[in-house]
Structure formats: structure tokens, C-alpha cells
Design an enzyme around this catalytic site. Structure first.
Site: not given
Ligand code: MG
Length: 304
Positions: A14-15, A209, A211, A242, A251
Site C-alpha cells: 500500500r504505502d 514509521h 522514512h 518520497c 519508507n
Molecule cells: Mg510511509
């Protein structure tokens, strides 16, 4: 000796994919998720029920989740899906989603650009969804974006982070994921934030979470572990760029997180060879190389 467990929430499908330009076919997404489910991961985020015009990569959300449910149900894996509003929620519920994720930024400027609503307006919208989800016994996870820094407002004041975290807890989330959306958090800032967060909230309801945009993700994860965090979001192969820094990484890669956490003596439950296999598959579909240093080394040597 029994190792302490850490939980990794795999957000690649997803992300990760929503920030990749190459559109992946429904069957390849299903294959990627199927491979991820064979690695030992217990939580695999599937998709997002957003407006396909805004995020074309997620246009097949309904079909994808339906297939995941049909084919992978027996695995007893959690398959959270993002839901932006009541309409998205109704679709998700109809096809049997058992866990949803709601999201808000800490900053009004980011929120307005991202979802065309202020933070307050976003919470009003999420409250409507949360009430329905609680009625329907659907678990809720919260996502805080721009928890440490915003592309428009700069460094985020800790009070804002505390406030948004509190508001998510009031929605009845079982866990809130604190996201460094643009990858600017520094170890000192993370430590300071967590020292404050754990005074107010139970750390087992908080996930981090990170990055890796500025190369600080693993250091920030290490600091978070020292402060007591045991749940991390990450993306296989480091999928997802990003959008606020062209060509930069987003991520943190699950493989890198695996290497760090296992080396610190934790048990992730992940079979690294199977994870690398899943990552290789999706990288081939995307025709790109991984941003994960560990994965590059592993694929070239076959050794951890
Ligand atoms: Mg993310």
C-alpha cells in the site's frame, strides 16, 4: 534463550506501491502479497480505498482485497486497509475488511494539500468512520503523518504530536503509527518525542514509521527500541519514493529493519530468504533497483 518479539507491519503493497509511478497489475499485486504472506509477517497492509483519480495505483482496491481474502484467509494474517472517509469505509466493510487504518497529519498545511481538509476537519471525518467501525467490530489503526517535520511548516512542535496522538486514542485505535513522512526526524528528536509520549500513553499502542530519506531511519529505529517501542512499519525492498523530495527514498526497507532488529537480539518472525524473494519479484515488476543496502548485499552474496 527466548528472544523478545518485535512486530513489523509490512506496508509495501500500500504505502510503498502508492508512491511508485509504474502501475502494477492486479495479479502481480496479489502475487506480491501472497509472497509476503509466506515470509512469517503477521500484518500485511493491502490497499487503500481512496479516490482512484487521486491515486490510480489503488484503483483496484476492491478487487485486490476480495482476492486476498479469498486466497489468503487461512493464513491468519492481519490485512489492514486505509480508509479515508465513510464512503471508503462502506466499500471496505461490504467486502469483509476486518481492520482499517485512518490517517491524519499533524499540520494543517500538509493536511490541506494532502486531503483538502484541516486537521480538525479530518478528525471530524474520522470520527464518523470510527463510530461505524466500532459498531461493526472492525479494528482501527491510526496513522500520524508529518509527526516530526512538514514540507510546508518545518519542524513539528511536540505539543502538536501529543495532541494528534491523543485524538487518535480517543477514536478508539488499538495502535497509532507515528510517521516521519518526509524523513527528517533525528535521533535526538525521536528520543525526546518518545520520552514524552510514554508519559501519556502506553508504548504498546505506539508504532514508529520511519522514512530513510536522509539516511536516519535505522538510527531512529534503534533509538525507538531503546525507548521501548516494539512495533515498526516498513516496506519490502524500501518500496515507495518520497513525493516531497524528487528521486529520494521513502519508507525504510523491511530487510534493513530485519537486519538491525535481529542483530539486536529480537525476533521478527521473518524468513529473510522468503522476504528477499518477494522483494525481488516486485522490483522486477517495477523495473527498479532496491534502496535497501542489506537487500543489495544479500541478493549479491546470498548471505546475511
Ligand atoms: Mg510511509
Amino acid at each position: 534463550m527466548i528472544k523478545e518479539k518485535v512486530k513489523i507491519v509490512e506496508v509495501g503493497a500500500r504505502d510503498g506501491l502508492q508512491n511508485e509511478k509504474t502501475i502494477i497489475s492486479l495479479s502481480d499485486k496479489l502475487k506480491f502479497i501472497t509472497l509476503l504472506c509466506e515470509t512469517g509477517l503477521q500484518t500485511v497492509e493491502v490497499t487503500s480505498f481512496v479516490n482512484p483519480a487521486a491515486i490510480p495505483q489503488m484503483a483496484d482496491a476492491e478487487q485486490l482485497f476480495t482476492l486476498v481474502k479469498k486466497n489468503l484467509r487461512s493464513k491468519k494474517i492481519n490485512f489492514p486497509c486505509l480508509v479515508p472517509n465513510v464512503q471508503g469505509y462502506e466499500v471496505a466493510k461490504k467486502i469483509g475488511v476486518e481492520e482499517i487504518a485512518l490517517f491524519s497529519s499533524t499540520s494543517d498545511s500538509f493536511s490541506k494539500k494532502n486531503v483538502n481538509a484541516s486537521v480538525d476537519e479530518t478528525f471530524k471525518r474520522m470520527e464518523e468512520v470510527a463510530i461505524l467501525a466500532q459498531r461493526d467490530n472492525i479494528k482501527i489503526r491510526g496513522y500520524i503523518s508529518t509527526a516530526f517535520g512538514c514540507p510546508y511548516e518545518g519542524r513539528i512542535d511536540l505539543k502538536k504530536l501529543m495532541n494528534v496522538t491523543e485524538r487518535f486514542m480517543q477514536l478508539g485505535v488499538y495502535e497509532v503509527s507515528v510517521g516521519d513522512t518526509i524523513g527528517v526526524a533525528t535521533p535526538g528528536q525521536v528520543r525526546e518525542s518518545l520520552k514524552l509520549l510514554k508519559k501519556e500513553f502506553s508504548l504498546d499502542k505506539i508504532a514508529m514509521h520511519f522514512h530513510d530519506t536522509r539516511g536516519m531511519a535505522l538510527t531512529n529505529i534503534h533509538v525507538s527500541v531503546e525507548e521501548g517501542i516494539r512495533t515498526f512499519d516498513s516496506s519490502a525492498a524500501g518500496l515507495g519514493g518520497c513525493p516531497y523530495a524528487k528521486g529520494a527514498t521513502g519508507n525504510v526497507a523491511t530487510e534493513d529493519v530485519w537486519y538491525l532488529l535481529e542483530s539486536l537480539g529480537f525476533e521478527t518472525g521473518i524468513d529473510i530468504s522468503k522476504l528477499a524473494f518477494a522483494s525481488e519479484f516486485i522490483l522486477e515488476c517495477l523495473k527498479k533497483k532496491t534502496g535497501s543496502k542489506f537487500l543489495r548485499a544479500y541478493l549479491s552474496t546470498g548471505k546475511t
